[in-house]
Design an enzyme around this catalytic site. Structure first.
Site, PDB file in Angstrom:
ATOM      1  N   TYR A  69      39.367  34.190  25.485  1.00  0.00           N
ATOM      2  CA  TYR A  69      40.321  34.850  26.380  1.00  0.00           C
ATOM      3  C   TYR A  69      40.912  33.872  27.376  1.00  0.00           C
ATOM      4  O   TYR A  69      42.102  33.943  27.715  1.00  0.00           O
ATOM      5  CB  TYR A  69      39.604  35.993  27.106  1.00  0.00           C
ATOM      6  CG  TYR A  69      40.475  36.744  28.086  1.00  0.00           C
ATOM      7  CD1 TYR A  69      41.383  37.703  27.643  1.00  0.00           C
ATOM      8  CD2 TYR A  69      40.382  36.493  29.450  1.00  0.00           C
ATOM      9  CE1 TYR A  69      42.180  38.398  28.540  1.00  0.00           C
ATOM     10  CE2 TYR A  69      41.183  37.184  30.355  1.00  0.00           C
ATOM     11  CZ  TYR A  69      42.076  38.127  29.896  1.00  0.00           C
ATOM     12  OH  TYR A  69      42.868  38.798  30.788  1.00  0.00           O
ATOM     13  N   GLU A  70      40.086  32.924  27.819  1.00  0.00           N
ATOM     14  CA  GLU A  70      40.539  31.916  28.773  1.00  0.00           C
ATOM     15  C   GLU A  70      41.309  30.769  28.125  1.00  0.00           C
ATOM     16  O   GLU A  70      41.747  29.852  28.800  1.00  0.00           O
ATOM     17  CB  GLU A  70      39.339  31.331  29.521  1.00  0.00           C
ATOM     18  CG  GLU A  70      38.620  32.333  30.375  1.00  0.00           C
ATOM     19  CD  GLU A  70      37.360  31.751  30.999  1.00  0.00           C
ATOM     20  OE1 GLU A  70      37.042  32.136  32.136  1.00  0.00           O
ATOM     21  OE2 GLU A  70      36.707  30.914  30.355  1.00  0.00           O
ATOM     22  N   GLU A 134      29.160  33.319  38.106  1.00  0.00           N
ATOM     23  CA  GLU A 134      29.809  32.420  37.150  1.00  0.00           C
ATOM     24  C   GLU A 134      30.682  33.168  36.158  1.00  0.00           C
ATOM     25  O   GLU A 134      31.805  32.756  35.871  1.00  0.00           O
ATOM     26  CB  GLU A 134      28.738  31.615  36.402  1.00  0.00           C
ATOM     27  CG  GLU A 134      29.254  30.709  35.308  1.00  0.00           C
ATOM     28  CD  GLU A 134      30.018  29.501  35.821  1.00  0.00           C
ATOM     29  OE1 GLU A 134      30.700  28.839  35.013  1.00  0.00           O
ATOM     30  OE2 GLU A 134      29.934  29.216  37.024  1.00  0.00           O
ATOM     31  N   VAL A 138      33.516  42.125  30.167  1.00  0.00           N
ATOM     32  CA  VAL A 138      33.321  43.370  29.440  1.00  0.00           C
ATOM     33  C   VAL A 138      34.149  43.305  28.164  1.00  0.00           C
ATOM     34  O   VAL A 138      35.318  42.891  28.194  1.00  0.00           O
ATOM     35  CB  VAL A 138      33.724  44.593  30.290  1.00  0.00           C
ATOM     36  CG1 VAL A 138      33.603  45.887  29.476  1.00  0.00           C
ATOM     37  CG2 VAL A 138      32.879  44.682  31.545  1.00  0.00           C
ATOM     38  N   GLY A 146      34.926  51.505  34.114  1.00  0.00           N
ATOM     39  CA  GLY A 146      34.111  51.262  35.294  1.00  0.00           C
ATOM     40  C   GLY A 146      32.939  50.332  35.077  1.00  0.00           C
ATOM     41  O   GLY A 146      32.160  50.076  36.002  1.00  0.00           O
ATOM     42  N   ILE A 147      32.777  49.784  33.860  1.00  0.00           N
ATOM     43  CA  ILE A 147      31.615  48.947  33.574  1.00  0.00           C
ATOM     44  C   ILE A 147      31.687  47.627  34.332  1.00  0.00           C
ATOM     45  O   ILE A 147      30.690  47.175  34.911  1.00  0.00           O
ATOM     46  CB  ILE A 147      31.485  48.705  32.060  1.00  0.00           C
ATOM     47  CG1 ILE A 147      31.231  50.028  31.341  1.00  0.00           C
ATOM     48  CG2 ILE A 147      30.359  47.715  31.766  1.00  0.00           C
ATOM     49  CD1 ILE A 147      31.183  49.918  29.823  1.00  0.00           C
ATOM     50  N   TYR A 182      40.207  42.357  42.600  1.00  0.00           N
ATOM     51  CA  TYR A 182      39.250  41.802  43.555  1.00  0.00           C
ATOM     52  C   TYR A 182      39.805  41.835  44.979  1.00  0.00           C
ATOM     53  O   TYR A 182      39.096  42.163  45.929  1.00  0.00           O
ATOM     54  CB  TYR A 182      38.872  40.374  43.169  1.00  0.00           C
ATOM     55  CG  TYR A 182      38.242  40.272  41.801  1.00  0.00           C
ATOM     56  CD1 TYR A 182      37.190  41.104  41.434  1.00  0.00           C
ATOM     57  CD2 TYR A 182      38.713  39.352  40.867  1.00  0.00           C
ATOM     58  CE1 TYR A 182      36.625  41.023  40.182  1.00  0.00           C
ATOM     59  CE2 TYR A 182      38.150  39.263  39.613  1.00  0.00           C
ATOM     60  CZ  TYR A 182      37.104  40.101  39.270  1.00  0.00           C
ATOM     61  OH  TYR A 182      36.550  40.022  38.019  1.00  0.00           O
TER      62      TYR A 182
END
Length: 214
Positions: A69-70, A134, A138, A146-147, A182
């Site tokens: 994903y990164e 780090e 999910v 909501g996990i 965040y």
């Protein structure tokens, strides 16, 4: 490292939290009730628990998913054996939480461990004890329930139990959905607010620096 758990909008949730005793990570079992397109309720349960050594294969799998994903899968150089050694030996370098769903809600690949948060303790010479998160990840099929928020909140609960004054982590600048989430929860962007840059020595640069030690 990118924190990937909030690519989808967070669903409305109802939850209870059970403590496992002083100094231990809490276990959260939540009933998620998002409203479907036909206005019926769908319920899914999941739990947040401390990782065990036997979870390392699943954690390795999700670490690679996160690296993909990164857009940096070639940077992953460890496997479950290093995770077992470094996280579950006599002097662990990290702590980890996992999110687990019942078998009937497993992923298409049959996985029931569907998320994780990996963290470790650091120290601020200005403020004292801190936690650095780090990774927070999910699996895509389980986002928006909501996990990710539950994992992060449990890390924050550990921080409070251990008398830490900060929970710190990093986010890639292009991951705007996570960054916005965040910030909405009260996190501060230290690069923007205070001008800090996150630096790293590794490989040959680290070796050369070590050679300068007296």
């Amino acid at each position: 490292m990118l924190i990937s758990a909030f690519a989808s909008p967070l669903a409305r949730e109802f939850h209870t939290v059970q403590s496992r005793g002083p100094g231990l990570v809490s276990s959260c079992r939540r009933s998620i009730k998002p409203i479907s397109l036909i206005n019926t309720l769908i319920s899914m349960e999941y739990s947040i628990r401390p990782a065990r050594a036997q979870d390392c294969t699943d954690i390795e799998r999700m670490i690679m998913d996160l690296a993909v994903y990164e857009k940096m899968p070639d940077q992953v150089k460890i496997c479950h054996k290093e995770l077992e050694r470094d996280g579950f030996g006599p002097n662990p370098f990290f702590q980890c939480l996992v999110a687990e769903v019942p078998q009937e809600h497993s992923s298409p690949g049959g996985h029931t461990v569907v998320g994780y948060a990996l963290y470790f303790y650091t120290y601020s010479t200005w403020r004292g004890r801190c936690i650095y998160m780090e990774d927070l990840y999910v699996m895509p099929d389980f986002r928006g329930k909501g996990i990710g928020k539950a994992l992060m909140a449990t890390v924050a609960k550990v921080a409070m139990e251990q008398q830490c004054v900060r929970l710190q982590f990093s986010v890639l600048d292009w991951n705007r959905p996570s960054l916005d989430f965040y910030l909405s929860k009260g996190a501060q962007d230290l690069t923007e607010k205070e001008g800090w840059h996150f630096l790293r020595f590794d490989g040959e640069a680290l070796e050369k620096l070590a050679l300068e030690a007296p």
